[in-house]
Design an enzyme around this catalytic site. Structure first.
Site, PDB file in Angstrom:
ATOM      1  CB  ALA A   1     -25.398 -12.053 -24.896  1.00 42.26           C
TER       2      ALA A   1
ATOM      3  CB  ALA B   1     -24.894 -21.197 -23.964  1.00 41.53           C
ATOM      4  CG  ASN B   2     -25.169 -15.914 -25.822  1.00 43.72           C
ATOM      5  OD1 ASN B   2     -24.169 -15.367 -25.383  1.00 43.72           O
ATOM      6  ND2 ASN B   2     -26.360 -15.790 -25.241  1.00 43.72           N
ATOM      7  NE  ARG B   3     -19.637 -18.575 -31.683  1.00 34.21           N
ATOM      8  CZ  ARG B   3     -19.058 -19.771 -31.604  1.00 34.21           C
ATOM      9  NH1 ARG B   3     -18.190 -20.029 -30.652  1.00 34.21           N
ATOM     10  NH2 ARG B   3     -19.340 -20.705 -32.500  1.00 34.21           N
TER      11      ARG B   3
END
Ligand code: C5P
Length: 223
Positions: A95, A29-31
């Protein structure tokens, strides 16, 4: 319709991160928090648009008056976006993970004290580029985001051309916590030039962006 209005328009927005499964219990995943994309969805609804929000996993509530479709992976996001077309305006604020695991395991991977499991990655579809390059059913106006830590405007110009969109909202995510934070400093990059806005709360960026885009759509119709 009143100036700045999106009445009668269908606006499609992506928001949040994607989760790419490694096995049934793990993911990449990402932030991204989804704050900016969700704020844009709320602002577009407030401007009178019919809004479809395709959201990756976030902790935010669904915006009021917005049809929100929940997905996890990039491939699911692309399918949901294509199913939601046609749209007058599409804003790709998600994102999206660039890569996914090539062969996600169907059972939980076990640490057996032996070799470390290799993760081989493959590239995800680029949702923005796919939609912006559609020969049929391309939304009337397509907006991408570009989060960069350096050369923000130069990279945004390259991205504008490569992705085939009409506007890139570029933001500097280096240093102070933009990702997950409440404020954003953006540059609106088109083939005609760059417009830089002051640092603003994400809700304010959203409402200004919606007003800007409503004007663009009105001008395109008039011209
Ligand atoms: O290439 P990069 O990820 O920096 O491009 C960012 C823009 O492209 C954002 O608008 C993002 O939502 C969109 N994007 C996408 N699908 C991908 C990667 C990025 O829609 N797989």
């Amino acid at each position: 319709p009143a100036a700045g209005s999106l009445a009668g328009k269908h606006v499609l927005i992506t928001s949040g991160p994607t989760h790419e499964p490694i096995d049934p219990v793990r993911y990449i995943a990402n932030r991204s928090s989804g704050k900016q994309g969700h704020a844009i969805a709320a602002a577009a609804a407030a401007a009178g648009a019919r809004v479809t929000l395709v959201s990756g996993p976030v902790t935010l509530p669904d915006p009021a008056g917005v049809e929100t479709i929940h997905v996890e992976s990039a491939r699911q996001m692309l399918a949901a976006v294509e199913a939601a077309l046609p749209a007058d305006l599409a804003i790709f604020a998600a994102a999206v993970a660039d890569w996914r695991v090539a062969d996600a395991a169907s059972e939980k991977m076990k640490k057996d004290g032996g070799a470390l499991p290799p993760l081989s990655l493959v590239e995800n579809p680029d949702i923005l580029a796919t939609v912006a390059h559609r020969p049929n059913g391309r939304p009337g106006f397509v907006v991408g985001f570009a989060a960069e830590t350096q050369h923000v405007i130069d990279y945004a110009r390259v991205k504008l051309a490569k992705k085939g969109c009409d506007l890139i909202v570029a933001n500097d995510v280096g240093g102070t916590g933009v990702m997950g934070g409440d404020a954003n400093t953006v540059h609106l990059v088109t083939v005609d030039g760059v417009e830089t806005w002051p640092t603003l709360p994400k809700e304010e960026v959203a409402s200004r962006l919606v007003a800007h885009l409503a004007q663009k759509l009105a001008a395109a119709k008039a011209g």
